[in-house]
Every structure is written in C-alpha cells, then in structure tokens.
Design a protein around this motif. Structure first.
Motif, PDB file in Angstrom:
ATOM      1  N   UNK A   6     -18.989 -62.335-106.741  1.00 36.53           N
ATOM      2  CA  UNK A   6     -20.092 -63.251-107.653  1.00 36.53           C
ATOM      3  C   UNK A   6     -20.470 -62.257-109.279  1.00 36.53           C
ATOM      4  N   UNK A   7     -19.897 -60.348-109.025  1.00 31.82           N
ATOM      5  CA  UNK A   7     -20.349 -60.333-110.179  1.00 31.82           C
ATOM      6  C   UNK A   7     -19.093 -60.365-110.826  1.00 31.82           C
ATOM      7  N   UNK A   8     -18.057 -60.642-110.540  1.00 32.48           N
ATOM      8  CA  UNK A   8     -16.493 -60.992-111.954  1.00 32.48           C
ATOM      9  C   UNK A   8     -16.660 -62.879-112.379  1.00 32.48           C
ATOM     10  N   UNK A   9     -17.665 -63.477-111.569  1.00 38.18           N
ATOM     11  CA  UNK A   9     -18.309 -64.658-112.053  1.00 38.18           C
ATOM     12  C   UNK A   9     -19.041 -64.798-113.019  1.00 38.18           C
ATOM     13  N   UNK A  10     -20.166 -63.703-112.860  1.00 36.21           N
ATOM     14  CA  UNK A  10     -20.617 -63.347-113.605  1.00 36.21           C
ATOM     15  C   UNK A  10     -20.586 -62.986-115.048  1.00 36.21           C
ATOM     16  N   UNK A  11     -19.835 -62.145-115.498  1.00 32.95           N
ATOM     17  CA  UNK A  11     -19.166 -61.376-116.233  1.00 32.95           C
ATOM     18  C   UNK A  11     -17.752 -61.857-116.748  1.00 32.95           C
ATOM     19  N   UNK A  12     -17.515 -63.568-115.671  1.00 34.63           N
ATOM     20  CA  UNK A  12     -15.698 -63.569-117.155  1.00 34.63           C
ATOM     21  C   UNK A  12     -14.942 -62.713-116.919  1.00 34.63           C
ATOM     22  N   UNK A  13     -14.919 -60.974-116.030  1.00 35.16           N
ATOM     23  CA  UNK A  13     -13.602 -60.209-116.055  1.00 35.16           C
ATOM     24  C   UNK A  13     -12.633 -60.966-116.327  1.00 35.16           C
TER      25      UNK A  13
END
Length: 195
Positions: free
Chosen positions: A67-74
């Motif tokens: 979920x965080x990965x998708x938000x920040x485009x890491x």
C-alpha cells in the motif's frame, strides 16, 4: 549479532537535530560491521539512516507494505534488498524475523507501534534481542516516564524495565549493542505478569 533493525520517522518536516543523529547512527552501523533492516523508504530519518549506513559499508534491506509502495512509487533507493509485504502486520513480522537487534530513533505512531510490539514479544519470551531507544533531543523522555507509571501501578513487572534501554547518543547505542548480554526468557506466567 549482525542485522540491526531501525524503526524511525519517514516524515520530512522535522527538526535538523533528528537528521544529524540518524546520519551518525547509519554511519556507526556501517562502520561497526552491522547490516541494516528498515522500513524501505527514502523519506525522513529512514532515508537518512539507510543512505548513511550504505555509504559506510552496510548491506541494506528495506521492507515495505504494498500500500505504501503504491503511494510513493518507490524505486528501491539505497536498498540492496527490497521486500514487499501484503500489509503492515506482515512487514513488522518480516522486520523482526530478519534482525538481531532493534533500535528506535525518533518517530511517530508507526515507530511506536513497531517498537512496543518488539518489547511485548520480549516480555513474553519470543525474543531476547537488544531493544534500544535513541533519545535525541529528549524525544523519548515522557514515554519512559509513562513506562515507569506502567510498572509503578503493577501493569508490568519491575524487571520489564531491564528489557529495553534508553541511549542518549548514537555512540552509546553501539556500545550497548557490543556489550549486550541476552536476558533469560520467562519460564512461567509469574515471570511475565504481576500476581
């Protein structure tokens, strides 16, 4: 002891004093032959400690929920190894399993959630790893006062206070790690709860 898990803030809008200690902590982790396990972000103290540790020879393992990965485009940042988990609970488990020690730098609710769970697991006997809070700018002073209140009112045993440590400098964190002697896990509920 080789892999050190660091919990800390991913927020960028914090005082420079916290970045200074995060940079020094990463430097000392690398220079003393430890590898870093952390939350995988390049933001805030997470980014500072991971970049500094990598620059000083540490292997970097970042663990982040999808979920965080998708938000920040890491894109991986300073990580040598990057692990995606299904959720925050899975992330905490992966970070715990993949580390031999825990350090909490200054952080918000997520940091607090993570380190308190490790303390609770140690109280019950699931781990005997060192747990260290870095008290930059007296950040954890009031939390430790609350810990004292918990013990004073018999919500936890007095010896619980021996299971974690409050360091004032990054150098003190490393000294504690080097000299750490694991605790004896509890053998009965009487070793865990106040009766």
């Amino acid at each position: 002891m080789k892999k050190v898990c660091v919990y800390c803030s991913a927020s960028d809008g914090i005082s420079e004093v916290y970045y200074k200690d995060a940079q020094k902590m990463g430097e000392l982790i690398g220079q003393n032959g430890y590898d870093l396990v952390y939350g995988g972000s390049d933001f805030g103290l997470m980014g500072t400690v991971s970049k500094s540790a990598k620059e000083n020879g540490a292997h970097i393992c970042g663990i982040m929920p999808k979920k965080i990965y998708e938000m920040i485009n890491h894109e991986g940042g300073s990580c040598d190894e990057f692990v995606l988990t299904n959720n925050m609970r899975d992330r905490k488990e992966k970070m715990d399993i993949n580390s031999d020690a825990t350090i909490a730098l200054a952080g918000g609710f997520g940091t607090l959630d993570e380190v308190i769970e490790i303390i609770d697991l140690k109280i019950i006997g699931y781990n005997t790893k060192p747990i260290i809070f870095l008290n930059t700018n007296n950040y954890y002073k009031k939390l430790f006062e609350f810990f004292e209140q918990i013990i004073k009112e018999n919500f936890a045993r007095q010896k619980s206070a021996e299971l974690f440590y409050l360091a004032q400098t990054p150098e003190e964190v490393i000294e504690y790690l080097k000299n750490y002697i694991p605790n004896t896990p509890p053998k009965s509920v009487e070793d865990i709860y106040v009766k």
